[in-house]
Motif scaffolding. Structure first.
Motif, PDB file in Angstrom:
ATOM      1  N   THR A 134      39.425  52.505  39.441  1.00 36.73           N
ATOM      2  CA  THR A 134      38.158  52.108  40.037  1.00 36.73           C
ATOM      3  C   THR A 134      38.326  50.564  40.430  1.00 36.73           C
ATOM      4  OG1 THR A 134      37.358  50.855  38.107  1.00 36.73           O
ATOM      5  CG2 THR A 134      36.677  53.090  38.487  1.00 36.73           C
ATOM      6  N   GLY A 135      37.412  50.121  41.281  1.00 39.36           N
ATOM      7  CA  GLY A 135      37.810  48.812  41.751  1.00 39.36           C
ATOM      8  C   GLY A 135      38.072  47.645  40.757  1.00 39.36           C
ATOM      9  N   VAL A 136      37.304  47.605  39.612  1.00 43.06           N
ATOM     10  CA  VAL A 136      37.396  46.492  38.755  1.00 43.06           C
ATOM     11  C   VAL A 136      38.767  46.912  38.071  1.00 43.06           C
ATOM     12  CG1 VAL A 136      36.398  45.849  36.437  1.00 43.06           C
ATOM     13  CG2 VAL A 136      35.025  46.487  38.276  1.00 43.06           C
TER      14      VAL A 136
ATOM     15  N   ALA B 207      44.145  45.004  36.661  1.00 47.31           N
ATOM     16  CA  ALA B 207      45.580  44.883  36.846  1.00 47.31           C
ATOM     17  C   ALA B 207      46.188  44.059  37.585  1.00 47.31           C
ATOM     18  CB  ALA B 207      45.802  46.390  37.471  1.00 47.31           C
ATOM     19  N   ARG B 208      45.561  43.529  38.734  1.00 53.13           N
ATOM     20  CA  ARG B 208      45.914  42.322  39.589  1.00 53.13           C
ATOM     21  C   ARG B 208      45.994  41.202  38.712  1.00 53.13           C
ATOM     22  NH1 ARG B 208      43.447  38.973  42.560  1.00 53.13           N
ATOM     23  NH2 ARG B 208      41.639  40.144  42.507  1.00 53.13           N
ATOM     24  N   VAL B 209      44.815  40.927  38.297  1.00 60.25           N
ATOM     25  CA  VAL B 209      44.788  39.677  37.548  1.00 60.25           C
ATOM     26  C   VAL B 209      45.578  39.555  36.383  1.00 60.25           C
ATOM     27  CG1 VAL B 209      43.276  38.155  36.026  1.00 60.25           C
ATOM     28  CG2 VAL B 209      42.465  39.374  37.884  1.00 60.25           C
ATOM     29  N   HIS B 210      45.830  40.605  35.762  1.00 61.82           N
ATOM     30  CA  HIS B 210      47.031  40.630  34.693  1.00 61.82           C
ATOM     31  C   HIS B 210      48.188  40.379  35.190  1.00 61.82           C
ATOM     32  CE1 HIS B 210      49.487  42.283  31.376  1.00 61.82           C
ATOM     33  NE2 HIS B 210      48.638  42.080  30.576  1.00 61.82           N
ATOM     34  N   ARG B 211      48.688  40.612  36.322  1.00 61.26           N
ATOM     35  CA  ARG B 211      50.064  40.573  36.813  1.00 61.26           C
ATOM     36  C   ARG B 211      50.083  39.002  37.229  1.00 61.26           C
ATOM     37  NH1 ARG B 211      49.601  44.701  40.007  1.00 61.26           N
ATOM     38  NH2 ARG B 211      48.870  43.720  41.737  1.00 61.26           N
TER      39      ARG B 211
ATOM     40  N   ALA C 258      38.136  41.509  28.583  1.00 64.13           N
ATOM     41  CA  ALA C 258      37.840  41.473  29.927  1.00 64.13           C
ATOM     42  C   ALA C 258      37.603  43.378  30.398  1.00 64.13           C
ATOM     43  CB  ALA C 258      39.131  40.861  30.823  1.00 64.13           C
ATOM     44  N   VAL C 259      38.698  43.877  30.047  1.00 63.28           N
ATOM     45  CA  VAL C 259      38.559  45.484  30.340  1.00 63.28           C
ATOM     46  C   VAL C 259      37.132  46.028  29.764  1.00 63.28           C
ATOM     47  CG1 VAL C 259      39.389  47.606  29.526  1.00 63.28           C
ATOM     48  CG2 VAL C 259      41.189  45.747  30.033  1.00 63.28           C
ATOM     49  N   GLU C 260      36.541  45.331  28.650  1.00 63.51           N
ATOM     50  CA  GLU C 260      35.393  46.123  28.218  1.00 63.51           C
ATOM     51  C   GLU C 260      34.246  45.410  29.002  1.00 63.51           C
ATOM     52  OE1 GLU C 260      34.473  44.694  24.029  1.00 63.51           O
ATOM     53  OE2 GLU C 260      36.407  45.693  23.413  1.00 63.51           O
TER      54      GLU C 260
END
Lengths: 406, 109
Positions: free
Chosen positions: A2-4, A9-13, A44-46
């Motif tokens: 999904t978008g979030v 994933a991007r923010v993690h990177r 954040a994932v939650e």
């Protein structure tokens, strides 16, 4: 995804290293920094799918992780009935300031020369790269528990021996930067020519991670020529990745690659870095020379257009910086293109590289070109016995079996 | 500040006069810079006695606990803010006594 999920994933990177680095400085504890950063990402994932992505995800994560750390330290302090330490920690984080320096500190700490090389690689991938322990264990084909222990031991040594969370002394800086580059290059090479026969021959995940980390180090040390050189070397090598293994899983030699499959964008970026280094007028180090050699190769649209005299001249420069037998072996391969296989073979023979598969593969090819089939076959046999990479073995077997005569 | 044990590793022979002179210079520098805590040389491992007093009458055994070609012939205890400083001191110490040294953190509180 999904978008979030994609955003996370991007923010993690993009933000992992920053969050760990900032926390490590403010808490003075790498272990807690890593754990709290992981918890903040879990939060954040939650919450982000429900509450939406905060406007500044990096700051949100740092603040969340910091609050978790403060809560935990307060609990521990209460347990130990020591209030002094808790009073020194405030609830509101400092404004994001010297964060880039924090990441640089983190890189230097993870690549500290008092740690074993294996530990440096694992720590860098975990702390700076944000890879999980299972991911790193898989990347190096090590049991997850063993990799976990390796990282735990390294963190324990950092703490007990007080490996500083800081930028090295000025006098130590060149050697320490070289140490960081060694770690990054080892990660890249493990991806580019996986040493384990049980693995796929080229590991794009590891090469991509090495490039990403090198880009980060380059952003942190923009004036360092060798950092730029290593990045250029990686980009120009990575550019050829798609052409390097055939559909049948066989390694394709540089001269036989489909140059149309090379990544022109990466090549353009690598060439620009090499040109900028040449324009600097500073004497290049070994990564810059290696990058320049790769720039010559990637400059030729056809292998016949390769400027071999330029390649040999660059190898001469490299031999002066690093007179190792492996460098001389690679130089001899270029010499063969100008002075012929006989001259090259004379340079190769006698190099103390009996246990190195590429030594035998090079001899095998030179002997083949000289029509000395029986000797060539024997050399291919040695190379095949020593090669660990599946694609390389497949290539060597085919070349051997194509030899004429008995 | 942390403290580190800097053990001098040796395969044979005691320090020569030149080495001792270099060690003295290094020691003075350690003291001047506030890194000095303690330093001693040790008699040869053959002079050691292992003592086990855990159970009743103590048991004495002649000779060192570990029989090895390499042994510790002396040590410094130094004080440094972190490992990078300690490593520099260890490098200088190793040079002064012309032997390898092992650097090991002493447990703090």
């Amino acid at each position: 995804m999904t978008g979030v999920d994609e955003v996370i994933a991007r923010v993690h990177r993009e933000e992992w290293a920053r969050v760990v680095a900032t926390l490590a400085r403010r808490l003075g504890d790498l272990d807690v920094a890593e754990e709290m950063a992981a918890e903040a990402f879990a939060t954040a994932v939650e919450r982000w799918p429900v509450e939406g992505v905060p406007p500044n995800p990096g700051a949100w994560l740092t603040t969340t992780a910091y609050r978790k750390a403060v809560d935990r330290l307060r609990r521990e302090v209460r347990r130990e009935e020591k209030h002094r330490e808790a009073l020194m920690l405030s609830d509101t984080p400092e404004p994001l300031g010297a964060v880039d320096d924090d990441r640089l500190r983190l890189v230097f700490t993870c690549c500290h020369p008092a740690l074993a090389m294996e530990a440096r690689i694992a720590l860098t991938l975990r702390m700076v790269g944000g890879l999980t322990v299972p991911e790193i264990a898989r990347a190096f084909l090590v049991q997850e528990t063993a990799m976990g222990q390796r990282i735990t031991r390294a963190k324990a040594k950092i703490k007990a021996a007080r490996i500083p969370y800081g930028v090295p002394f000025r006098e130590d800086l060149p050697a320490r930067v070289t140490g960081v580059l060694t770690v990054l290059y080892l990660i890249f090479n493990e991806g580019y020519l996986a040493s384990d026969p049980a693995r796929e021959p080229v590991r794009g995940d590891l090469t991509a991670e090495a490039i990403r980390l090198t880009r980060l180090v380059r952003a942190l040390l923009p004036a360092d020529g060798e950092v730029a050189g290593l990045l250029a070397l990686m980009l120009l090598t990575e550019a050829r990745r798609a052409a390097r293994v055939s559909a049948g899983g066989e390694l394709v030699a540089l001269g036989e690659q489909d140059r149309g499959a090379w990544d022109r964008e990466l090549i353009a970026e690598g060439h620009a870095l090499v040109r900028a280094r040449l324009a600097s007028g500073q004497a290049p180090g070994r990564y810059q020379v290696l990058a320049a050699i790769n720039a010559v190769h990637t400059d030729a649209r056809d292998v016949r257009d390769t400027d071999w005299s330029q390649v040999v001249a660059l190898y001469d420069q490299l031999v002066r910086l690093d007179p190792s037998p492996i460098v001389r072996l690679n130089r001899a391969i270029a010499v063969a293109e100008i002075d012929g296989p006989q001259v090259a073979l004379a340079e190769v023979d006698g190099l103390p590289l009996e246990g190195y598969h590429a030594f035998h593969a090079t001899r095998a090819d030179l002997l083949r070109r000289l029509g000395r089939s029986a000797e060539s076959r024997a050399a291919y046999d040695r190379a095949i016995a020593l090669a660990a990479n599946t694609a390389e073995t497949a290539y060597l077997v085919r070349r051997r079996d194509q030899l004429a005569g008995p | 500040m942390a403290q580190y044990l800097m053990s001098v590793l040796n395969e044979s022979a005691v320090a020569t006069d030149e080495e001792q002179a270099a060690i003295d210079v290094f020691n003075e520098q350690l003291q001047a810079d506030g890194h000095w805590v303690f330093a001693v040389g040790l008699a040869s491992p053959g002079t050691a006695t292992v003592v086990d007093g855990r159970d009743g009458e103590p048991v004495f055994t002649d000779g060192p606990y570990l029989e090895s070609k390499e042994h510790i012939i002396g040590f410094w205890i130094i004080e440094a803010p972190h490992l990078d400083v300690a490593l520099r001191l260890a490098a200088a110490g190793s040079k002064s006594c012309n032997r390898r040294v092992e650097l090991r953190p002493i447990l703090g509180e």
